[in-house]
Design an enzyme around this catalytic site. Sequence first.
Site, mmCIF file in Angstrom:
data_model
loop_
_atom_site.group_PDB
_atom_site.id
_atom_site.type_symbol
_atom_site.label_atom_id
_atom_site.label_comp_id
_atom_site.label_asym_id
_atom_site.label_seq_id
_atom_site.Cartn_x
_atom_site.Cartn_y
_atom_site.Cartn_z
ATOM 1 N N LYS A 1 0.783 -1.200 0.020
ATOM 2 C CA LYS A 1 0.057 -0.140 -0.105
ATOM 3 C C LYS A 1 0.771 1.363 0.080
ATOM 4 O O LYS A 1 2.176 1.184 0.502
ATOM 5 C CB LYS A 1 -0.879 -0.071 1.258
ATOM 6 C CG LYS A 1 -2.158 0.912 1.008
ATOM 7 C CD LYS A 1 -3.258 0.372 0.475
ATOM 8 C CE LYS A 1 -4.317 1.200 0.364
ATOM 9 N NZ LYS A 1 -5.577 0.764 -0.367
ATOM 10 N N ASP B 1 -7.121 4.461 -4.711
ATOM 11 C CA ASP B 1 -7.553 4.283 -3.396
ATOM 12 C C ASP B 1 -8.167 5.646 -3.055
ATOM 13 O O ASP B 1 -8.562 6.549 -3.983
ATOM 14 C CB ASP B 1 -6.528 3.929 -2.379
ATOM 15 C CG ASP B 1 -7.227 3.743 -0.840
ATOM 16 O OD1 ASP B 1 -7.855 2.417 -0.886
ATOM 17 O OD2 ASP B 1 -7.337 4.365 0.009
HETATM 18 P P1 NDP Z 1 -12.950 7.846 -2.773
HETATM 19 O O1 NDP Z 1 -11.783 8.872 -2.938
HETATM 20 O O2 NDP Z 1 -13.498 7.726 -4.423
HETATM 21 O O3 NDP Z 1 -14.278 8.289 -1.758
HETATM 22 C C1 NDP Z 1 -13.897 8.371 -0.441
HETATM 23 C C2 NDP Z 1 -15.447 8.841 0.000
HETATM 24 O O4 NDP Z 1 -15.201 8.659 1.343
HETATM 25 C C3 NDP Z 1 -15.795 10.204 -0.384
HETATM 26 O O5 NDP Z 1 -17.173 10.275 -0.232
HETATM 27 C C4 NDP Z 1 -15.134 11.091 0.807
HETATM 28 O O6 NDP Z 1 -15.572 12.176 1.285
HETATM 29 C C5 NDP Z 1 -15.218 9.994 2.121
HETATM 30 N N1 NDP Z 1 -14.280 10.093 2.955
HETATM 31 C C6 NDP Z 1 -12.889 10.048 2.740
HETATM 32 N N2 NDP Z 1 -12.300 10.284 3.981
HETATM 33 C C7 NDP Z 1 -13.066 10.698 4.920
HETATM 34 C C8 NDP Z 1 -13.158 10.895 6.299
HETATM 35 N N3 NDP Z 1 -11.541 11.019 6.816
HETATM 36 N N4 NDP Z 1 -14.075 11.056 6.998
HETATM 37 C C9 NDP Z 1 -15.083 11.103 6.237
HETATM 38 N N5 NDP Z 1 -15.536 10.831 5.051
HETATM 39 C C10 NDP Z 1 -14.293 10.684 4.292
HETATM 40 O O7 NDP Z 1 -12.249 6.635 -2.278
HETATM 41 P P2 NDP Z 1 -12.932 4.880 -2.630
HETATM 42 O O8 NDP Z 1 -14.170 5.029 -2.611
HETATM 43 O O9 NDP Z 1 -11.939 4.566 -3.510
HETATM 44 O O10 NDP Z 1 -12.357 4.352 -1.171
HETATM 45 C C11 NDP Z 1 -13.425 4.327 -0.017
HETATM 46 C C12 NDP Z 1 -13.017 3.255 0.801
HETATM 47 O O11 NDP Z 1 -12.799 2.192 0.113
HETATM 48 C C13 NDP Z 1 -11.598 3.392 1.425
HETATM 49 O O12 NDP Z 1 -11.622 2.811 2.704
HETATM 50 C C14 NDP Z 1 -10.753 2.619 0.614
HETATM 51 O O13 NDP Z 1 -9.380 2.190 1.198
HETATM 52 C C15 NDP Z 1 -11.657 1.308 0.258
HETATM 53 N N6 NDP Z 1 -11.278 0.612 -0.787
HETATM 54 C C16 NDP Z 1 -11.295 1.249 -2.120
HETATM 55 C C17 NDP Z 1 -11.200 0.471 -3.283
HETATM 56 C C18 NDP Z 1 -11.382 0.781 -4.473
HETATM 57 O O14 NDP Z 1 -11.146 0.147 -5.498
HETATM 58 N N7 NDP Z 1 -11.273 2.204 -4.788
HETATM 59 C C19 NDP Z 1 -10.828 -1.155 -3.002
HETATM 60 C C20 NDP Z 1 -10.921 -1.515 -1.809
HETATM 61 C C21 NDP Z 1 -10.866 -0.643 -0.908
HETATM 62 P P3 NDP Z 1 -15.213 13.475 0.620
HETATM 63 O O15 NDP Z 1 -14.934 13.543 -0.743
HETATM 64 O O16 NDP Z 1 -15.816 14.432 1.388
HETATM 65 O O17 NDP Z 1 -13.700 13.363 1.069
#
Ligand code: NDP
Length: 448
Positions: A126, A166
């Site tokens: 990671k 991510d």
């Molecule tokens: P994105 O950046 O596309 O979206 C993240 C979302 O979560 C946004 O809505 C964001 O809000 C919110 N968010 C992020 N950080 C915080 C925080 N500290 N507090 C509150 N809300 C938060 O990321 P992903 O959708 O790709 O990833 C989401 C999760 O899924 C993570 O845990 C990631 O590790 C996991 N994941 C992702 C994969 C992938 O293929 N993308 C694969 C496996 C796991 P805002 O826009 O306001 O920041």
Amino acid sequence: MSYVDEVFDLVVAKNPAQPEFHQAVKEVLESLRVVIEANEEAYRKDALLERLVTPERQLLFRVPWVDDKGQVQVNNGFRVQFNSAIGPYKGGLRLHPSVNLGIIKFLGFEQIFKNSLTGLPIGGGKGGSDFDPKGKSDREVMAFCQSFITELHKYIGADTDVPAGDIGTGAREIGYMYGQYKRITGLYEGVLTGKGLSYGGSLARTEATGYGLLYLTEEMLKCNGKDIAGKTVAISGSGNVAIYAAQKAQQLGAKVVTVSDSTGWIYDPEGIDVALLKEVKEVKRARLTEYAAARKSAEYHEKKNGEHGVWNVKCDVALPCATQNELDLDDAKALVANGCIAVAEGANMPTTMEATEYLQKNGVLFCPGKAANAGGVATSALEMSQNSERLSWTFEEVDAKLKGIMVNIFHNLDDAAKKYGMAGNYVAGANIAGFLKVAEAMTAQGIV
Ligand code: NDP
């Protein structure tokens, strides 16, 4: 003292001020206790657990770049190459101001077991940076990405370490990084996944994590005599995972009533309008207030201190898809009180340990992220296969493979939980099934 406890104490002592890493290790080691104790002498002699919790390599580097005002900015860059026993390191790059070494280590550690569960030959890694792409111009994001990869390119490659997206790293960032990697090395190879379709990306990779989450949730419900169709679903987040989880949930006949971002959340009793959500988040990169402004049935709630909002809404299924520790004990109590029957983690470690225990004790089906969100990395591995054979598969082919992988993952962890006398404990099942393959490969490869 038992070997498991000894190693956990060692992790805390050797990795101070890394609470998320401690939490991830504790959860895994606790559920491996029964497996480790059955073979304690051999594992202890080989220091198998000490090796498992210690990354093979940790890279920390400076990322200087110039902003639009001509000011030089400096961020921290990270890549943790955790375990390559079953394949090249594989895992995403997180770009978020909260990123530090402990967070990258927790994510890298989880990734080892997740990748093992997919059944594909990929090790765990990671990376990321405390750079915040939010509010930056495209040129600034490009300047950061080029600087980041200029350092990282020395340590990655199609057969050594293959990063992906991510939080904060989407198609735009991967594109800039890929371009710079190719420019420096002269290699047109599958060094990154989540690439655009015109330069080696895989169809269905964008959808994969969210779709995979629903395929697994559907199977988990089915095996427990329930059906996803007709269920009310609460989702947190509104990024890549959340959007495609919402889309697939609706395709399977469920109604999704919430999404959130870091400042607020939406309750939409008529069901989230996914096309509108995509327009707001993927195209305009705007706040959820814009969603609420464009849709009559939606209520927007500003997040108050410490509140997570969405988990207080009545739902049958909860899918946390934002970030770590976003579902705590109070949220778990609210979900149980409102009749929630299943929680599956789209994000990595979104549920605190106390909340997980509470949900499990109260009969809620609970699937941890390392299994439930493995569809993203699994499809990344399918992207690697397509890059290696210089072919691209159709959306339907990739989607069918993804579904097969998710169903298979669920049965592997279900079987492992049953085999070790913990039927229905999918946390234990996922950790055990993921661990056994890695442990066997590490043992076979000697002391490395
Ligand atoms: P994105 O950046 O596309 O979206 C993240 C979302 O979560 C946004 O809505 C964001 O809000 C919110 N968010 C992020 N950080 C915080 C925080 N500290 N507090 C509150 N809300 C938060 O990321 P992903 O959708 O790709 O990833 C989401 C999760 O899924 C993570 O845990 C990631 O590790 C996991 N994941 C992702 C994969 C992938 O293929 N993308 C694969 C496996 C796991 P805002 O826009 O306001 O920041």
